[in-house]
Design a protein around this motif. Structure first.
Motif, PDB file in Angstrom:
ATOM      1  N   ILE A 193       2.231  13.266  -8.372  1.00  0.00           N
ATOM      2  CA  ILE A 193       2.939  14.505  -8.722  1.00  0.00           C
ATOM      3  C   ILE A 193       1.957  15.622  -9.042  1.00  0.00           C
ATOM      4  O   ILE A 193       2.116  16.769  -8.596  1.00  0.00           O
ATOM      5  CB  ILE A 193       3.894  14.246  -9.912  1.00  0.00           C
ATOM      6  N   LYS A 194       0.916  15.273  -9.796  1.00  0.00           N
ATOM      7  CA  LYS A 194      -0.074  16.286 -10.164  1.00  0.00           C
ATOM      8  C   LYS A 194      -0.914  16.719  -8.962  1.00  0.00           C
ATOM      9  O   LYS A 194      -1.170  17.909  -8.761  1.00  0.00           O
ATOM     10  CB  LYS A 194      -0.993  15.733 -11.261  1.00  0.00           C
ATOM     11  N   LYS A 195      -1.340  15.756  -8.157  1.00  0.00           N
ATOM     12  CA  LYS A 195      -2.220  16.076  -7.028  1.00  0.00           C
ATOM     13  C   LYS A 195      -1.547  16.992  -6.014  1.00  0.00           C
ATOM     14  O   LYS A 195      -2.169  17.921  -5.475  1.00  0.00           O
ATOM     15  CB  LYS A 195      -2.683  14.784  -6.346  1.00  0.00           C
ATOM     16  N   TYR A 196      -0.267  16.738  -5.733  1.00  0.00           N
ATOM     17  CA  TYR A 196       0.439  17.505  -4.709  1.00  0.00           C
ATOM     18  C   TYR A 196       1.352  18.577  -5.289  1.00  0.00           C
ATOM     19  O   TYR A 196       2.090  19.231  -4.545  1.00  0.00           O
ATOM     20  CB  TYR A 196       1.233  16.559  -3.809  1.00  0.00           C
ATOM     21  N   GLY A 197       1.323  18.764  -6.607  1.00  0.00           N
ATOM     22  CA  GLY A 197       2.141  19.801  -7.239  1.00  0.00           C
ATOM     23  C   GLY A 197       3.622  19.623  -6.965  1.00  0.00           C
ATOM     24  O   GLY A 197       4.337  20.597  -6.667  1.00  0.00           O
ATOM     25  N   MET A 325      -1.068  -3.556  -3.533  1.00  0.00           N
ATOM     26  CA  MET A 325       0.085  -2.780  -3.977  1.00  0.00           C
ATOM     27  C   MET A 325      -0.287  -1.323  -4.219  1.00  0.00           C
ATOM     28  O   MET A 325       0.438  -0.407  -3.821  1.00  0.00           O
ATOM     29  CB  MET A 325       0.667  -3.405  -5.256  1.00  0.00           C
ATOM     30  N   TRP A 326      -1.427  -1.086  -4.874  1.00  0.00           N
ATOM     31  CA  TRP A 326      -1.843   0.292  -5.153  1.00  0.00           C
ATOM     32  C   TRP A 326      -2.096   1.054  -3.851  1.00  0.00           C
ATOM     33  O   TRP A 326      -1.622   2.175  -3.673  1.00  0.00           O
ATOM     34  CB  TRP A 326      -3.105   0.294  -6.016  1.00  0.00           C
ATOM     35  N   LEU A 327      -2.851   0.443  -2.949  1.00  0.00           N
ATOM     36  CA  LEU A 327      -3.187   1.106  -1.682  1.00  0.00           C
ATOM     37  C   LEU A 327      -1.951   1.318  -0.814  1.00  0.00           C
ATOM     38  O   LEU A 327      -1.769   2.391  -0.216  1.00  0.00           O
ATOM     39  CB  LEU A 327      -4.218   0.269  -0.915  1.00  0.00           C
ATOM     40  N   TYR A 328      -1.096   0.307  -0.754  1.00  0.00           N
ATOM     41  CA  TYR A 328       0.100   0.369   0.104  1.00  0.00           C
ATOM     42  C   TYR A 328       1.059   1.448  -0.365  1.00  0.00           C
ATOM     43  O   TYR A 328       1.544   2.259   0.443  1.00  0.00           O
ATOM     44  CB  TYR A 328       0.783  -0.998   0.097  1.00  0.00           C
ATOM     45  N   THR A 329       1.350   1.474  -1.668  1.00  0.00           N
ATOM     46  CA  THR A 329       2.303   2.472  -2.165  1.00  0.00           C
ATOM     47  C   THR A 329       1.701   3.879  -2.150  1.00  0.00           C
ATOM     48  O   THR A 329       2.408   4.856  -1.848  1.00  0.00           O
ATOM     49  CB  THR A 329       2.758   2.127  -3.601  1.00  0.00           C
ATOM     50  N   ARG A 330       0.413   3.961  -2.447  1.00  0.00           N
ATOM     51  CA  ARG A 330      -0.244   5.281  -2.501  1.00  0.00           C
ATOM     52  C   ARG A 330      -0.350   5.936  -1.131  1.00  0.00           C
ATOM     53  O   ARG A 330      -0.073   7.138  -0.978  1.00  0.00           O
ATOM     54  CB  ARG A 330      -1.648   5.118  -3.117  1.00  0.00           C
ATOM     55  N   TYR A 331      -0.760   5.177  -0.129  1.00  0.00           N
ATOM     56  CA  TYR A 331      -1.068   5.782   1.165  1.00  0.00           C
ATOM     57  C   TYR A 331      -0.005   5.581   2.246  1.00  0.00           C
ATOM     58  O   TYR A 331      -0.017   6.306   3.248  1.00  0.00           O
ATOM     59  CB  TYR A 331      -2.415   5.266   1.679  1.00  0.00           C
ATOM     60  N   GLY A 338       8.575  10.540   2.394  1.00  0.00           N
ATOM     61  CA  GLY A 338       8.739  11.990   2.405  1.00  0.00           C
ATOM     62  C   GLY A 338       7.674  12.792   1.703  1.00  0.00           C
ATOM     63  O   GLY A 338       7.689  14.026   1.726  1.00  0.00           O
ATOM     64  N   LYS A 339       6.745  12.125   1.047  1.00  0.00           N
ATOM     65  CA  LYS A 339       5.628  12.811   0.374  1.00  0.00           C
ATOM     66  C   LYS A 339       6.136  13.906  -0.579  1.00  0.00           C
ATOM     67  O   LYS A 339       5.523  14.967  -0.716  1.00  0.00           O
ATOM     68  CB  LYS A 339       4.673  13.399   1.413  1.00  0.00           C
ATOM     69  N   ASP A 342      10.697  12.762  -5.141  1.00  0.00           N
ATOM     70  CA  ASP A 342      11.441  11.500  -5.131  1.00  0.00           C
ATOM     71  C   ASP A 342      10.568  10.352  -4.644  1.00  0.00           C
ATOM     72  O   ASP A 342      10.655   9.227  -5.151  1.00  0.00           O
ATOM     73  CB  ASP A 342      12.693  11.611  -4.244  1.00  0.00           C
ATOM     74  N   ALA A 343       9.725  10.629  -3.648  1.00  0.00           N
ATOM     75  CA  ALA A 343       8.831   9.605  -3.104  1.00  0.00           C
ATOM     76  C   ALA A 343       7.857   9.117  -4.172  1.00  0.00           C
ATOM     77  O   ALA A 343       7.571   7.918  -4.281  1.00  0.00           O
ATOM     78  CB  ALA A 343       8.079  10.142  -1.896  1.00  0.00           C
ATOM     79  N   ALA A 344       7.341  10.039  -4.978  1.00  0.00           N
ATOM     80  CA  ALA A 344       6.406   9.664  -6.045  1.00  0.00           C
ATOM     81  C   ALA A 344       7.086   8.791  -7.090  1.00  0.00           C
ATOM     82  O   ALA A 344       6.500   7.814  -7.581  1.00  0.00           O
ATOM     83  CB  ALA A 344       5.847  10.931  -6.703  1.00  0.00           C
ATOM     84  N   VAL A 345       8.338   9.129  -7.436  1.00  0.00           N
ATOM     85  CA  VAL A 345       9.080   8.323  -8.406  1.00  0.00           C
ATOM     86  C   VAL A 345       9.352   6.929  -7.828  1.00  0.00           C
ATOM     87  O   VAL A 345       9.218   5.915  -8.521  1.00  0.00           O
ATOM     88  CB  VAL A 345      10.414   9.010  -8.792  1.00  0.00           C
ATOM     89  N   MET A 346       9.700   6.871  -6.530  1.00  0.00           N
ATOM     90  CA  MET A 346       9.979   5.581  -5.893  1.00  0.00           C
ATOM     91  C   MET A 346       8.724   4.727  -5.753  1.00  0.00           C
ATOM     92  O   MET A 346       8.798   3.499  -5.781  1.00  0.00           O
ATOM     93  CB  MET A 346      10.657   5.794  -4.534  1.00  0.00           C
ATOM     94  N   VAL A 347       7.570   5.377  -5.615  1.00  0.00           N
ATOM     95  CA  VAL A 347       6.299   4.648  -5.594  1.00  0.00           C
ATOM     96  C   VAL A 347       6.102   3.909  -6.913  1.00  0.00           C
ATOM     97  O   VAL A 347       5.727   2.734  -6.940  1.00  0.00           O
ATOM     98  CB  VAL A 347       5.122   5.610  -5.326  1.00  0.00           C
ATOM     99  N   SER A 348       6.363   4.595  -8.016  1.00  0.00           N
ATOM    100  CA  SER A 348       6.228   3.943  -9.326  1.00  0.00           C
ATOM    101  C   SER A 348       7.216   2.797  -9.457  1.00  0.00           C
ATOM    102  O   SER A 348       6.920   1.762 -10.045  1.00  0.00           O
ATOM    103  CB  SER A 348       6.428   4.963 -10.454  1.00  0.00           C
TER     104      SER A 348
END
Length: 406
Positions: A193-197, A325-331, A338-339, A342-348
């Motif tokens: 969220i912070k990185k992509y504003g 898990m970190w690499l898969y969800t992050r990238y 959708g980048k 909502d995508a960031a919340v679903m990643v968590s």
């Protein structure tokens, strides 16, 4: 309880009822510790796991110090386990799936690939380190996406195939995953969220995030008996189905898998025909009670001393799972979904149920949403996938892997 003496010292033998009693005592010990240590609550670690591990550690000290040993009769494990998986099946709903649309479908595909990779990673590292590949299966999707319930169930299945320490490996791996999912889930969501504003598009009130409202009906003895009767029939048919498949085709299909499958069919037919009115709240209560009793008895009977020779290989597998898990969800997951916010919340959320349980997914998403705002899609898509949809792929993958390497 019988008391005997052996080279180990005093041996306490608990019968079926005694084992249930000790299991429940460990559960309430877990509630007490969880109430005092808030960080345990933050990571969503079940009270049954906390109390059970304490009892298992005490047993380990007794054996190492030649003080004595404890023997448990775990006859009741299977019935409670089957009830839990049947209630999972009763939570399925085709109507609920229609609300998710394409986003739900894509998230389910991503989660399905994740479970396949978890099993692949587990088996690959197990083979590379020279241990039984079935330990890799248990430290893979079984304990990661599956959590403690699935870990306890398939851990017993693997032990029944002659692999000792299967239950201990599965439950220990599930605990590691649970903590790890809490450690990486919300921080990764914050980072994205912070990185992509990113900002939420359609904010909703926190009270609106529930997919289904719990029933406010009074729970009566008649209602409980009706639901127990339905579960009894489902369990009987499910066990019969599993037994038939196992004997006819030589496939190791545990009885709880058959029970869950029959429950899914029954629930979706019943929603259309409305033959028997089912109380969703009561089903959840029965499922939660069954899971807690099952986990309590399974964890107090852990033989931690058997894990010594497996510690390094299993740890390497678990580190591999968390890294993936970190690499898969992050990238991948973030981009495919959708980048956006909502995508960031679903990643968590995926970090939560992909390494522990749906409850952890909700905790992770809650941490992110409390800071940046609640939106509807994550709270529709993630619970449906983690609590039900993922089993459609995960269970066949696990059963196939166990039959392949047994």
């Amino acid at each position: 309880m019988n008391i005997e003496f052996s080279k180990l010292g005093i041996v306490l033998n608990f019968d079926m009822i005694g084992t249930l009693a000790i299991g429940l005592l460990s559960l309430y010990l877990g509630y007490y510790i969880k109430g005092k240590a808030k960080f345990l609550d933050k990571f969503g670690i079940p009270a049954a796991v906390i109390g059970g591990i304490v009892f298992a550690l005490v047993h380990l000290v007794m054996r190492v110090g030649n003080i004595g040993a404890v023997e448990f009769n775990t006859t009741l494990l299977n019935p409670f386990m089957i009830v839990f998986f049947a209630t999972i099946g009763l939570g399925s709903s085709v109507e609920g799936l229609k609300k998710g649309g394409k986003l739900l479908f894509f998230f389910w595909l991503l989660a399905s690939f994740m479970t396949i990779m978890q099993t692949t990673i587990g088996v690959s590292i197990a083979k590379a380190t020279g241990i039984n590949p079935l330990f890799g299966v248990l430290a893979g999707s079984v304990s990661m996406t599956g959590g403690h319930g699935t870990a306890g169930a398939f851990g017993q299945t693997v032990e029944a195939l002659g692999v000792s320490s299967g239950l201990s490996v599965a439950l220990a791996s599930a605990t590691f995953g649970l903590v790890s999912g809490g450690l990486i889930g919300a921080p990764l969501g914050f980072r994205l969220i912070k990185k992509y504003g990113l900002k939420p598009e359609e904010l909703i009130n926190r009270e609106e995030i529930a997919i289904e409202e719990n029933s406010n009906k009074r729970i009566s003895a008649e209602s409980i008996l009706k639901h127990v009767a339905v579960l009894g029939v489902i369990m009987t048919l499910g066990i019969t189905l599993s037994t038939f498949v196992s004997k006819k085709y030589g496939i190791a299909l545990p009885p709880y898998v058959g029970a869950m499958f029959v429950a899914i069919i029954y629930n979706n037919l019943n929603e259309r025909l409305n033959v028997i009115e089912m109380d969703r709240n009561l089903i959840e209560i029965i499922g939660e009670v069954s899971l807690n009793v099952f986990l309590s008895m399974a964890l107090i009977s852990l033989k931690l001393w058997e894990l010594a020779s497996l510690a390094v290989p299993i740890f390497l597998i678990l580190i591999g799972q968390v890294t993936f898990m970190w690499l898969y969800t992050r990238y991948i997951v973030f981009r495919v979904m959708g980048k956006n916010y909502d995508a960031a919340v679903m990643v968590s959320g995926m970090c939560g149920f992909g390494l522990g349980a749906t409850t952890n997914a909700m905790i992770n998403m809650g941490e992110v949403s409390n800071k940046y705002g609640y939106t509807a899609n994550p709270y529709l898509i993630v619970p449906l996938t983690g609590a039900f949809l993922i089993d459609m792929v995960q269970i066949p993958v696990i059963v196939t892997a166990i039959n392949l390497f047994s």
